[in-house]
Design an enzyme around this catalytic site. Structure first.
Site, PDB file in Angstrom:
ATOM      1  N   GLU A 274      -4.739  -5.276  11.172  1.00  0.00           N
ATOM      2  CA  GLU A 274      -3.311  -3.934  10.545  1.00  0.00           C
ATOM      3  C   GLU A 274      -3.873  -3.804  11.903  1.00  0.00           C
ATOM      4  O   GLU A 274      -5.097  -2.439  12.312  1.00  0.00           O
ATOM      5  CB  GLU A 274      -3.925  -3.432   9.787  1.00  0.00           C
ATOM      6  CG  GLU A 274      -3.322  -3.237   8.380  1.00  0.00           C
ATOM      7  CD  GLU A 274      -2.785  -2.283   7.429  1.00  0.00           C
ATOM      8  OE1 GLU A 274      -2.123  -2.700   6.758  1.00  0.00           O
ATOM      9  OE2 GLU A 274      -3.750  -2.167   7.541  1.00  0.00           O
TER      10      GLU A 274
ATOM     11  N   HIS B  91      -9.411   0.942   4.883  1.00  0.00           N
ATOM     12  CA  HIS B  91      -8.389   0.853   6.067  1.00  0.00           C
ATOM     13  C   HIS B  91      -8.489   2.560   7.015  1.00  0.00           C
ATOM     14  O   HIS B  91      -8.977   3.150   7.116  1.00  0.00           O
ATOM     15  CB  HIS B  91      -7.251   1.218   5.019  1.00  0.00           C
ATOM     16  CG  HIS B  91      -6.056   1.405   5.520  1.00  0.00           C
ATOM     17  ND1 HIS B  91      -5.262   1.954   6.446  1.00  0.00           N
ATOM     18  CD2 HIS B  91      -5.324   0.671   5.395  1.00  0.00           C
ATOM     19  CE1 HIS B  91      -4.666   2.213   7.013  1.00  0.00           C
ATOM     20  NE2 HIS B  91      -3.986   1.559   6.362  1.00  0.00           N
TER      21      HIS B  91
ATOM     22  N   GLU C  38      -7.262   4.234   8.386  1.00  0.00           N
ATOM     23  CA  GLU C  38      -7.012   5.633   7.660  1.00  0.00           C
ATOM     24  C   GLU C  38      -8.259   6.778   6.918  1.00  0.00           C
ATOM     25  O   GLU C  38      -8.181   7.380   7.497  1.00  0.00           O
ATOM     26  CB  GLU C  38      -5.129   6.011   6.662  1.00  0.00           C
ATOM     27  CG  GLU C  38      -4.584   5.661   7.716  1.00  0.00           C
ATOM     28  CD  GLU C  38      -3.014   5.221   6.757  1.00  0.00           C
ATOM     29  OE1 GLU C  38      -2.119   5.189   7.530  1.00  0.00           O
ATOM     30  OE2 GLU C  38      -2.827   5.500   5.581  1.00  0.00           O
TER      31      GLU C  38
ATOM     32  N   SER D 270       4.155  -2.213  10.463  1.00  0.00           N
ATOM     33  CA  SER D 270       5.258  -2.147  10.058  1.00  0.00           C
ATOM     34  C   SER D 270       5.887  -3.643  10.185  1.00  0.00           C
ATOM     35  O   SER D 270       7.015  -3.877  11.330  1.00  0.00           O
ATOM     36  CB  SER D 270       5.896  -1.863  12.567  1.00  0.00           C
ATOM     37  OG  SER D 270       4.993  -0.497  12.599  1.00  0.00           O
TER      38      SER D 270
ATOM     39  N   ASN E  44       0.994  -1.395  -0.030  1.00  0.00           N
ATOM     40  CA  ASN E  44       0.173   0.103  -0.100  1.00  0.00           C
ATOM     41  C   ASN E  44       0.339   1.056  -0.093  1.00  0.00           C
ATOM     42  O   ASN E  44       1.373   1.910   1.424  1.00  0.00           O
ATOM     43  CB  ASN E  44      -0.885   0.006   1.704  1.00  0.00           C
ATOM     44  CG  ASN E  44      -1.813   1.196   1.476  1.00  0.00           C
ATOM     45  OD1 ASN E  44      -1.928   2.308   0.535  1.00  0.00           O
ATOM     46  ND2 ASN E  44      -2.261   1.482   2.717  1.00  0.00           N
TER      47      ASN E  44
ATOM     48  N   GLY F  23       2.631   2.318  11.285  1.00  0.00           N
ATOM     49  CA  GLY F  23       4.051   3.008  10.539  1.00  0.00           C
ATOM     50  C   GLY F  23       4.939   3.537  12.251  1.00  0.00           C
ATOM     51  O   GLY F  23       4.795   4.454  12.197  1.00  0.00           O
TER      52      GLY F  23
ATOM     53  N   LYS G 288       0.204   3.768  -0.182  1.00  0.00           N
ATOM     54  CA  LYS G 288      -0.305   5.686   0.867  1.00  0.00           C
ATOM     55  C   LYS G 288      -0.757   6.336  -0.343  1.00  0.00           C
ATOM     56  O   LYS G 288      -0.388   6.826  -1.610  1.00  0.00           O
ATOM     57  CB  LYS G 288      -0.152   5.444   1.786  1.00  0.00           C
ATOM     58  CG  LYS G 288      -0.137   4.545   2.844  1.00  0.00           C
ATOM     59  CD  LYS G 288      -0.012   4.266   4.230  1.00  0.00           C
ATOM     60  CE  LYS G 288      -0.110   3.513   4.896  1.00  0.00           C
ATOM     61  NZ  LYS G 288      -0.097   3.510   6.398  1.00  0.00           N
TER      62      LYS G 288
END
Length: 249
Positions: free
Chosen positions: A163, A93, A95, A209, A9, A169, A11
């Site tokens: 996730e 996701h 985000e 991560s 991904n 991250g 992003k």
């Protein structure tokens, strides 16, 4: 058996020049390895499909709108994604759920749109640090799965990605036992809903991560069929070792 999948991904990263890495990545893939998928930003989809032509690398998008068309400035429909030659789309996701206030029912509608356009959906699920510390992880995952996944899921049209939000991250990674707990739970929930024949073949990915130095350990976890990788998918030097670790698992 579920397909092994290494999905990247990107992003909101990359330009047309970044797509040169697809050829380099293809040259560094293991023989008879996992499916490899790259999900670049929407403006790069057509070029990414062209750049990956003649290789085994698949291309996907990072989101789609639930409607087939209409007055939705700045959005992209599943049919438009399919028109580029892409075959997957990431949906739900964290985000998107957090930054764009997407609810389970919104994700569900998007998955239905993806299926209607012939795309496979990668459904993302994950808990916050607060939920993890309060021991609410499985309740959160159960609610997201029940609310986000439409009826009709198959191994061909659906991939599930766990996730944990607190690991995305951050460099923090759940323990192997924590990953196994969630992935075993997901397999059991899918079995209850879809039956073992279907559920056993749906690929379950871990994301958060994932890096070259921890990938092999993560892939030792039961019911982990691959990874949804963020920053480490932007460079061949980082992503190729992850793919090789998956191939050897």
């Amino acid at each position: 058996m579920p397909r092994k999948i290494a999905a990247g991904n990107w992003k909101m990263n990359g330009t047309a020049a970044s797509l040169a890495m697809l050829r380099d990545l293809a040259a560094n893939l293991p023989d008879a390895g996992p499916d490899v998928l790259i999900c670049p930003p929407a403006p790069l989809l057509f070029r990414a499909v062209d750049a990956a032509a003649g290789t085994s690398i698949l291309i996907g998008a990072q989101d789609c709108h639930a409607a087939a068309s209409g007055a939705y400035t700045g959005d992209i429909s599943a049919a438009q994604i399919a028109d580029t030659g892409a075959t997957y789309v990431i949906l739900g996701h964290s985000e998107r759920r957090e930054g764009h206030n997407e609810r389970n029912r919104d994700v569900r509608a998007k998955i239905e749109a993806a299926w209607a356009a012939g795309l496979a959906a990668i459904l993302c699920l994950g808990e916050s640090l607060e939920d993890r510390e309060a021991d609410n992880t499985l309740d959160i995952i159960a609610g997201q799965l029940a609310g986000s996944l439409p009826n009709g899921a198959t191994p061909e049209n659906t991939v599930i990605a766990y996730e944990p939000i607190w690991a995305i991250g951050t460099g923090k990674v759940p323990t192997l036992a924590q990953i196994v707990d969630v992935h075993d739970f997901l397999r059991a929930e899918l079995t209850d809903r879809l039956g073992a024949t279907t559920a056993d073949d749906i690929s379950l990915l871990y994301g958060g991560s994932v890096k070259p130095d921890n990938a092999a350990l993560i892939f030792e976890a039961r019911n982990v069929d691959g990874a949804l990788v963020g920053g480490a998918s932007l460079k061949v030097a980082d992503f190729a070792p992850i793919i090789h670790a998956l191939a050897q698992s």
